[in-house]
Write an enzyme that holds these catalytic residues in place. Structure first.
Site, mmCIF file in Angstrom:
data_model
loop_
_atom_site.group_PDB
_atom_site.id
_atom_site.type_symbol
_atom_site.label_atom_id
_atom_site.label_comp_id
_atom_site.label_asym_id
_atom_site.label_seq_id
_atom_site.Cartn_x
_atom_site.Cartn_y
_atom_site.Cartn_z
ATOM 1 N N ARG A 129 10.605 5.592 -11.115
ATOM 2 C CA ARG A 129 9.304 5.424 -11.304
ATOM 3 C C ARG A 129 8.451 4.603 -12.793
ATOM 4 O O ARG A 129 7.563 3.830 -13.025
ATOM 5 C CB ARG A 129 8.216 5.956 -10.664
ATOM 6 C CG ARG A 129 7.177 5.955 -10.894
ATOM 7 C CD ARG A 129 5.969 7.178 -9.565
ATOM 8 N NE ARG A 129 4.792 6.536 -9.754
ATOM 9 C CZ ARG A 129 3.843 7.418 -8.743
ATOM 10 N NH1 ARG A 129 3.881 8.509 -8.346
ATOM 11 N NH2 ARG A 129 2.494 6.993 -9.233
ATOM 12 N N ASN A 188 8.161 6.386 -0.263
ATOM 13 C CA ASN A 188 8.381 5.291 -0.442
ATOM 14 C C ASN A 188 8.997 4.024 -1.047
ATOM 15 O O ASN A 188 10.230 5.253 -0.502
ATOM 16 C CB ASN A 188 6.481 5.486 -1.231
ATOM 17 C CG ASN A 188 5.514 5.203 -1.068
ATOM 18 O OD1 ASN A 188 4.807 4.990 0.089
ATOM 19 N ND2 ASN A 188 4.552 5.693 -1.763
ATOM 20 N N CYS A 242 1.895 7.503 6.128
ATOM 21 C CA CYS A 242 0.760 7.127 4.879
ATOM 22 C C CYS A 242 -0.397 7.868 4.823
ATOM 23 O O CYS A 242 -1.142 8.126 5.657
ATOM 24 C CB CYS A 242 0.779 5.779 4.741
ATOM 25 S SG CYS A 242 0.374 5.495 2.958
ATOM 26 N N HIS A 280 0.237 -0.441 3.207
ATOM 27 C CA HIS A 280 -0.353 -0.943 1.390
ATOM 28 C C HIS A 280 -0.341 -2.202 1.896
ATOM 29 O O HIS A 280 -0.880 -2.665 0.888
ATOM 30 C CB HIS A 280 0.944 -0.144 0.799
ATOM 31 C CG HIS A 280 0.938 1.267 0.636
ATOM 32 N ND1 HIS A 280 1.574 1.477 -0.944
ATOM 33 C CD2 HIS A 280 0.588 2.241 0.617
ATOM 34 C CE1 HIS A 280 1.496 3.527 -1.020
ATOM 35 N NE2 HIS A 280 0.918 3.359 0.385
ATOM 36 N N TYR A 325 -5.123 -0.887 -2.049
ATOM 37 C CA TYR A 325 -3.734 -2.170 -2.352
ATOM 38 C C TYR A 325 -3.749 -3.520 -2.707
ATOM 39 O O TYR A 325 -3.495 -3.914 -3.414
ATOM 40 C CB TYR A 325 -2.663 -1.710 -1.744
ATOM 41 C CG TYR A 325 -1.791 -0.311 -2.336
ATOM 42 C CD1 TYR A 325 -0.870 -0.019 -3.202
ATOM 43 C CD2 TYR A 325 -2.470 1.349 -1.456
ATOM 44 C CE1 TYR A 325 -0.623 1.614 -3.745
ATOM 45 C CE2 TYR A 325 -1.569 2.468 -1.814
ATOM 46 C CZ TYR A 325 -0.487 2.277 -2.808
ATOM 47 O OH TYR A 325 -0.451 3.868 -3.242
HETATM 48 C C1 G6P Z 1 -0.656 6.934 -2.797
HETATM 49 C C2 G6P Z 1 -0.363 5.808 -1.596
HETATM 50 C C3 G6P Z 1 1.173 6.585 -1.924
HETATM 51 C C4 G6P Z 1 1.751 7.140 -3.181
HETATM 52 C C5 G6P Z 1 0.520 7.933 -3.849
HETATM 53 C C6 G6P Z 1 0.777 8.034 -5.741
HETATM 54 O O1 G6P Z 1 -2.216 7.490 -2.050
HETATM 55 O O2 G6P Z 1 -0.113 6.053 -0.867
HETATM 56 O O3 G6P Z 1 1.739 6.156 -0.748
HETATM 57 O O4 G6P Z 1 2.268 7.967 -2.945
HETATM 58 O O5 G6P Z 1 -0.454 7.014 -4.031
HETATM 59 O O6 G6P Z 1 0.231 8.978 -6.271
HETATM 60 P P1 G6P Z 1 0.397 9.477 -6.868
HETATM 61 O O7 G6P Z 1 -0.774 10.889 -7.518
HETATM 62 O O8 G6P Z 1 2.298 9.783 -7.413
HETATM 63 O O9 G6P Z 1 0.382 8.557 -8.133
#
Ligand code: G6P
Length: 440
Positions: free
Chosen positions: A95, A149, A171, A201, A255
């Site tokens: 990531r 995701n 989601c 998203h 998003y």
């Molecule tokens: C959002 C999305 C999720 C994602 C998350 C990431 O809310 O809807 O799909 O996984 O954020 O969160 P993080 O705390 O890992 O950045």
């Protein structure tokens, strides 16, 4: 077997206590008797820590859920009723690369959007399709509930390239938007409901209801005057141009900022990156803290710090969905499913994120006609991107991947697309076997 067998792939995730809490709260109507948490050997340490906490949580709650920890997916999947997937192929290191590399080219670096989203899809889709193959053999009647995701692209791939038709992508954005509106209106969350339509998203609120009364206009009015409007912990809120939101006359999701505020978001990302590194690095620190807590043998509830993650409340969405399928509740929930004509300008067989009636035969999308013309094109463009990306993921075809990268609205040219693609392919080589077993 009496009761439900649920299997969570990626069970060592720091988010798992959310899910366990959700199951405990619903045990009286959703009798999960076996919860199998499955992970890969690299995740064994986390799995053991989260698993031990999960066991303490059910013990404290006094519910007879047997929790099994396993590194053997096939053993776990046998005769499952519900399979949830919450995997991160390449872990947070991958990531971090998804977020950092595009920035070097002045392109948004994000977990699920733009080049980052494409690569997360390329890594994740083959693994989810393998899980589907195992399910066909071992639990063909089970429901697959995917949170991995990019959930929209993954659902698209499962619908096109597997025989698992009982599949739903999930989601926390819709539930987060409903909660955000409730906060904005200073009312209890259960009084707010939104009609959702779009893609994961990339979902819009077509109408907002408070106690069943349409209140979208008032909500949009409030939204443009508030900075801390509706967002997730991982997305900064830069406010909206008032006249834009009024003209849009829809509730955007957090998003959408990447598409309607691209340059502002890029500047913000670059600043953030300088100051604290990528979101993956921030999350790594948060995870460290969380796992420190999980290790504590006295801890037997979900720690409040989990709310700092972008995925907060995902378990509520997941458990509500499973509960409504199991109990044929026929309530309305927004999920990712086969369109089946719900949105006219999207192919019937594609995945969309829409409000659905949740029955024992799964979610039935509510037919909404079509999206307003101002947003229809963007949604179709992202759908095209998802379809081409899914094809690239299953074939390992370089040209398809380049096509997906170039048609993504966040990537400014074919040349930059190619440069980013080449750098990211190299960086993620280990997790993209299909791309590297062929001669380009
Ligand atoms: C959002 C999305 C999720 C994602 C998350 C990431 O809310 O809807 O799909 O996984 O954020 O969160 P993080 O705390 O890992 O950045």
């Amino acid at each position: 077997m009496e009761g439900i067998k649920m299997v969570t792939i990626g069970g060592g995730s720091s988010y798992t206590p959310e899910l366990v809490e959700g199951l405990i709260q619903r045990y009286h109507e959703l009798p999960v008797r076996e919860l199998w948490l499955v992970d890969i050997p690299e995740g064994a340490e986390k799995l053991n820590m989260v698993g031990a906490l999960a066991k303490r949580m059910v013990k404290r709650a006094g519910v007879p859920v047997d929790i099994y920890l396993s590194l053997d997916r096939e053993e776990a999947l046998r005769d499952a009723d519900f399979v949830t997937t919450q995997i991160r192929v390449g872990l947070l290191e991958a990531r971090a690369k998804d977020e950092a590399i595009p920035l070097k080219y002045e392109v948004i670096g994000q977990e699920t959007n733009g080049p980052g989203g494409l690569f997360k899809g390329l890594r994740t889709i083959p693994v989810v399709l393998d899980i589907c193959k195992d399910m066909e053999k071992l639990c063909p009647d089970a429901w697959l509930i995917n949170f991995s995701n990019p959930a929209g692209m993954v659902t698209e791939a499962v619908l096109h390239y597997s025989n698992i038709t009982k599949t739903v992508g999930l989601c926390n954005v819709p539930i987060g938007m409903e909660r955000g509106i409730a906060e904005l209106l200073q009312v209890e969350p259960n009084r707010v409901r939104i009609d959702f339509a779009g893609l994961n998203h990339m979902v819009y609120g077509l109408e907002v209801y408070l106690d069943g009364m349409a209140v979208k206009e008032q909500v949009l009015e409030k939204l443009v005057h508030s900075r801390d409007g509706i967002t997730m912990k991982n997305i900064v809120d830069l406010g909206w141009e008032k006249e834009f939101i009024q003209a849009l006359n829809l509730l955007p999701c957090p998003y959408h900022r990447y598409y309607y505020q691209t340059s502002k978001m890029l500047d913000e990302e670059k600043k953030d990156f300088e100051a604290k590194g990528s979101r993956a690095q921030v999350v790594k620190e948060l995870e460290k803290e969380l796992f420190e807590m999980y290790r504590d043998p006295e801890l037997d509830v979900k720690p409040p710090q989990l709310k700092e993650r972008g995925g907060a409340y995902y378990s509520e969405a997941a458990c509500n969905l499973i509960n409504s399928i199991y109990n044929d509740k026929r309530d309305i929930q927004p999920v990712n499913v086969r369109n089946n004509g719900a949105i006219k300008s999207i192919p019937d067989e594609s995945a969309v994120e829409v409000s659905c009636i949740i029955t024992k035969d799964g979610p039935k999308p509510i037919t909404l006609g079509d999206l307003p013309v101002a947003v229809r094109g963007l949604v179709q463009q992202i759908k095209s991107f998802e379809r081409v990306a899914a094809e690239a993921a299953v074939t390992g075809d370089y040209q398809k991947a380049l096509l997906a990268m170039t048609i993504n609205p966040l990537v400014p040219s074919d040349t930059i697309a190619k440069e980013i693609l080449d750098e990211m392919l190299e960086a993620h080589k280990e997790y993209l076997p299909l791309f590297f077993t062929k001669v380009r």
